[in-house]
Motif scaffolding. Structure first.
Motif, PDB file in Angstrom:
ATOM      1  N   GLY A   9      15.307  83.563  -8.616  1.00 18.42           N
ATOM      2  CA  GLY A   9      15.964  82.439  -8.125  1.00 18.42           C
ATOM      3  C   GLY A   9      16.878  81.589  -9.031  1.00 18.42           C
ATOM      4  N   GLU A  10      16.417  81.581 -10.198  1.00 18.22           N
ATOM      5  CA  GLU A  10      17.065  80.714 -11.220  1.00 18.22           C
ATOM      6  C   GLU A  10      18.727  81.420 -11.641  1.00 18.22           C
ATOM      7  N   GLU A  11      18.509  82.747 -11.765  1.00 14.99           N
ATOM      8  CA  GLU A  11      19.873  83.342 -11.759  1.00 14.99           C
ATOM      9  C   GLU A  11      20.720  83.673 -10.810  1.00 14.99           C
ATOM     10  N   LEU A  12      20.038  83.892  -9.658  1.00 16.17           N
ATOM     11  CA  LEU A  12      20.991  83.689  -8.389  1.00 16.17           C
ATOM     12  C   LEU A  12      21.788  82.281  -8.320  1.00 16.17           C
ATOM     13  N   PHE A  13      20.876  81.207  -8.536  1.00 16.19           N
ATOM     14  CA  PHE A  13      21.472  79.859  -8.508  1.00 16.19           C
ATOM     15  C   PHE A  13      22.585  79.527  -9.705  1.00 16.19           C
ATOM     16  N   GLY A  14      22.422  80.052 -10.890  1.00 17.39           N
ATOM     17  CA  GLY A  14      23.260  80.078 -11.860  1.00 17.39           C
ATOM     18  C   GLY A  14      24.680  80.950 -11.507  1.00 17.39           C
ATOM     19  N   PHE A  15      24.413  81.953 -10.807  1.00 19.75           N
ATOM     20  CA  PHE A  15      25.612  82.729 -10.348  1.00 19.75           C
ATOM     21  C   PHE A  15      26.219  82.014  -9.353  1.00 19.75           C
ATOM     22  N   ALA A  16      25.559  81.340  -8.341  1.00 14.25           N
ATOM     23  CA  ALA A  16      26.293  80.895  -7.259  1.00 14.25           C
ATOM     24  C   ALA A  16      26.906  79.440  -7.886  1.00 14.25           C
ATOM     25  N   CYS A  17      26.125  78.872  -8.577  1.00  9.07           N
ATOM     26  CA  CYS A  17      26.919  77.638  -9.141  1.00  9.07           C
ATOM     27  C   CYS A  17      28.077  77.686 -10.095  1.00  9.07           C
ATOM     28  N   LYS A  18      28.095  78.639 -10.702  1.00 10.13           N
ATOM     29  CA  LYS A  18      29.332  79.248 -11.495  1.00 10.13           C
ATOM     30  C   LYS A  18      30.395  79.553 -10.735  1.00 10.13           C
ATOM     31  N   ALA A  26      25.555  75.908  -4.142  1.00 12.64           N
ATOM     32  CA  ALA A  26      24.928  76.846  -4.634  1.00 12.64           C
ATOM     33  C   ALA A  26      23.308  76.975  -4.296  1.00 12.64           C
ATOM     34  N   GLU A  27      22.619  75.926  -3.894  1.00 14.25           N
ATOM     35  CA  GLU A  27      21.274  75.876  -3.645  1.00 14.25           C
ATOM     36  C   GLU A  27      21.330  76.574  -2.208  1.00 14.25           C
ATOM     37  N   ASP A  28      22.171  76.002  -1.465  1.00  9.38           N
ATOM     38  CA  ASP A  28      22.275  76.384  -0.028  1.00  9.38           C
ATOM     39  C   ASP A  28      22.759  77.930  -0.037  1.00  9.38           C
ATOM     40  N   VAL A  29      23.413  78.643  -0.876  1.00 10.48           N
ATOM     41  CA  VAL A  29      23.513  79.967  -1.094  1.00 10.48           C
ATOM     42  C   VAL A  29      22.175  80.524  -1.358  1.00 10.48           C
ATOM     43  N   VAL A  30      21.673  80.150  -2.542  1.00  8.87           N
ATOM     44  CA  VAL A  30      20.518  80.875  -2.827  1.00  8.87           C
ATOM     45  C   VAL A  30      19.468  80.816  -1.879  1.00  8.87           C
ATOM     46  N   GLN A  31      19.169  79.830  -1.054  1.00 12.34           N
ATOM     47  CA  GLN A  31      18.212  79.657  -0.039  1.00 12.34           C
ATOM     48  C   GLN A  31      18.727  80.511   1.135  1.00 12.34           C
ATOM     49  N   GLU A  32      19.898  80.508   1.592  1.00 10.30           N
ATOM     50  CA  GLU A  32      20.427  81.692   2.484  1.00 10.30           C
ATOM     51  C   GLU A  32      20.120  83.077   2.057  1.00 10.30           C
ATOM     52  N   THR A  33      20.380  83.264   0.893  1.00  7.03           N
ATOM     53  CA  THR A  33      20.151  84.728   0.321  1.00  7.03           C
ATOM     54  C   THR A  33      18.680  85.061   0.627  1.00  7.03           C
ATOM     55  N   ILE A  58      23.451  90.077  -1.783  1.00  7.26           N
ATOM     56  CA  ILE A  58      23.509  89.140  -0.641  1.00  7.26           C
ATOM     57  C   ILE A  58      24.151  87.793  -0.965  1.00  7.26           C
ATOM     58  N   ALA A  59      23.778  87.429  -2.371  1.00  7.76           N
ATOM     59  CA  ALA A  59      24.265  86.074  -2.873  1.00  7.76           C
ATOM     60  C   ALA A  59      25.803  86.165  -2.824  1.00  7.76           C
ATOM     61  N   ARG A  60      26.333  87.469  -3.223  1.00  5.84           N
ATOM     62  CA  ARG A  60      28.137  87.420  -3.516  1.00  5.84           C
ATOM     63  C   ARG A  60      28.400  87.051  -1.921  1.00  5.84           C
TER      64      ARG A  60
END
Length: 165
Positions: A9-18, A26-33, A58-60
């Motif tokens: 989760g944290e790694e995906l959040f960092g990825f989406a946030c960046k 980014a939080e929305d993207v991680v939740q949707e992932t 999926i996150a991408r």
């Protein structure tokens, strides 16, 4: 899914946030992932790659969707976003991260000797002669390991759909 969230989760959040430069988005993207992953568990095939790679893919897609939605919301008058989204390098950091993850997983599937040859020569900038001398094998043996290592790497990447056949 809870364990996957705790692990990634944290790694995906960092990825989406960046990628998005927007914490809320980014939080929305991680939740949707994780919602997408939970709804389509059959999409994960451990023979194709790790859970981490699957979630990043999926996150991408979520990042791309979020960028498109943001572009529509901001409308045609928002020239700075239009310039970024039309640029061919708009997803380069995202794509590069996914490529590194995929390459790392593919390299893990090689034999230790082949992996060492590929990593040291292609990514370390060493010659087969240098590496062979250090390991106590001939340069021709190192060239052979490199050849078969690259060949095996290409097959793994093709099998996983990460490289066009």
């Amino acid at each position: 899914m809870r364990a996957a969230y705790e692990l990634y989760g944290e790694e995906l959040f960092g990825f989406a946030c960046k990628a998005l430069d927007d914490r809320q988005l980014a939080e929305d993207v991680v939740q949707e992932t994780f919602v997408r992953a939970w709804r389509s568990p059959r999409g994960f095939d451990p023979d194709q790659g790790s859970m981490r790679t699957w979630l990043f893919a999926i996150a991408r897609n979520g990042v791309v969707d979020a960028m498109r939605r943001r572009r529509v919301r901001e409308g045609p008058g928002h020239s700075s976003w239009d310039a970024v989204s039309e640029s061919p390098s708009a997803f380069d950091p995202v794509d590069q991260l996914l490529e590194r993850i995929q390459l790392g997983e593919a390299l893990d599937r090689l034999s230790p000797q082949h992996r060492e040859a590929v990593v040291e020569v292609y990514f370390g900038g060493r010659t087969c002669a240098e590496l062979g001398e250090e390991l106590g094998v001939s340069a021709s043996t190192m060239r052979s390991r490199l050849y078969y290592g690259v060949r095996a790497l290409r097959l793994v990447l093709e099998e996983n759909g990460w490289l066009a056949s």
